[in-house]
Write an enzyme that holds these catalytic residues in place. Sequence first.
Site, PDB file in Angstrom:
ATOM      1  N   ASP A  96      46.203  47.370  92.345  1.00 38.81           N
ATOM      2  CA  ASP A  96      45.655  46.459  93.346  1.00 38.81           C
ATOM      3  C   ASP A  96      44.241  45.984  93.037  1.00 38.81           C
ATOM      4  OD1 ASP A  96      44.177  48.784  93.786  1.00 38.81           O
ATOM      5  OD2 ASP A  96      45.362  49.373  95.523  1.00 38.81           O
ATOM      6  N   GLU A 118      53.281  50.482  90.580  1.00 42.90           N
ATOM      7  CA  GLU A 118      52.659  50.982  91.808  1.00 42.90           C
ATOM      8  C   GLU A 118      52.712  49.916  92.902  1.00 42.90           C
ATOM      9  OE1 GLU A 118      49.086  54.032  92.156  1.00 42.90           O
ATOM     10  OE2 GLU A 118      48.351  52.003  92.534  1.00 42.90           O
ATOM     11  N   GLU A 132      41.423  45.434  97.935  1.00 43.99           N
ATOM     12  CA  GLU A 132      42.649  45.953  97.341  1.00 43.99           C
ATOM     13  C   GLU A 132      43.904  45.669  98.164  1.00 43.99           C
ATOM     14  OE1 GLU A 132      39.262  48.191  95.511  1.00 43.99           O
ATOM     15  OE2 GLU A 132      39.822  47.661  97.567  1.00 43.99           O
ATOM     16  N   HIS A 205      32.865  55.673  96.709  1.00 47.02           N
ATOM     17  CA  HIS A 205      32.388  54.415  96.133  1.00 47.02           C
ATOM     18  C   HIS A 205      32.973  53.161  96.779  1.00 47.02           C
ATOM     19  CE1 HIS A 205      36.277  54.938  94.110  1.00 47.02           C
ATOM     20  NE2 HIS A 205      36.280  53.618  94.004  1.00 47.02           N
ATOM     21  N   HIS A 238      29.263  56.559  90.862  1.00 45.38           N
ATOM     22  CA  HIS A 238      29.697  55.228  90.447  1.00 45.38           C
ATOM     23  C   HIS A 238      28.502  54.475  89.872  1.00 45.38           C
ATOM     24  CE1 HIS A 238      31.493  51.187  90.766  1.00 45.38           C
ATOM     25  NE2 HIS A 238      32.660  51.816  90.818  1.00 45.38           N
TER      26      HIS A 238
END
Length: 370
Positions: A96, A118, A132, A205, A238
């Site tokens: 995604d 997925e 996403e 993150h 991150h």
Amino acid sequence: MSKVAIVLGTRPEAVKLAPVILGFRSCPHLRTRVILTGQHREMLYQTLGWFEIEADADLQIMTPRQSLADITCRALVGLEAVLTDERPDLVLVQGDTTTTFAAALAAFYQKIPLGHVEAGLRTGVADDPYPEEMNRRLTSRLAALHFAPTMRAAENLKREGILDHVYLTGNTVIDALHTIASRKPECPVAGLDWEKSRVMLVTAHRRENWGQPLENIAHALVDILEAHPDTALVLPLHKNPTVREPLQRILGAHPRAFLDEPFDYPQLVGALQRSTLVLTDSGGLQEEAPAFGKPVLVLRETTERPEAIEAGVALKVGTDRTAIARTAHALLTDAALYGQMARAVNPFGDGHATGRILRPTLAYLGLPSD
């Protein structure tokens, strides 16, 4: 022989597509090309290197502080040129990310069938996680082949009217996890003795957690450390400064908070194997941690992986400081509760997803599966 172009741009995509790439490249009926957008460049190459995979093309789109529009536009233009040159019979994408959606749209513009690994994950909230949730919904509308990791994901697709070429596969991350775990990876962290502390592995993150939610998470982590002197935490930071600053400011001075640079995938697997508890807003860790019997606290208000909650391997605690600290305290003090979660069955697969993706792909392309 048919040609398949596998497009990826981030480290999670590399992890989850590595077994697929290796499986497709070992098939004599396919010529498999690996195309990188470079959405995450350094971490992407590092991860592919661990699986001994070399890319065939790299768009190198990454720039400092790139926006979603930057990523989408540069990936779309770059992929148009590559797909025009390569003319694959099928494009394969995973998950995604913005790379996933851009590749799906590029394939549609070139009238090339798309396979989506997925497929079918949903929170039901269009902008959570952002972007996403919408990336995967839009990719589903463009795909010809849908490789759903769980029965719930397959049912989500069918509820949306996607009935053809939906295949239940399990999640490829379990395939990848088994490969790396068999190598017994280490995870050295300066100053941390994994044997002397109960270690919480933490990642945070996501965009929807930027700002106050992320600060709430950091303060909750301090609360847990203060309440449990035998615990430590490891938090690979991150690269985004919006994420790093509040975590460093709130946690950086604590003697049992070990803030590190992003782990490569073997280090992450090593950390998972050695940790006591996982707190994360990552999707992948919700799938990976249960493979090692590690309870997961999901630092999000929604999850597209409710199977983890239903199976009892994860608890959704959101970003409320009190809820996070209270739930972690329960797991760190109640051996029965901890054991119940640690012994639950991982609902995300058995390590054989790649074959369940390869066989329908060959059939779709009219190729033998032997």
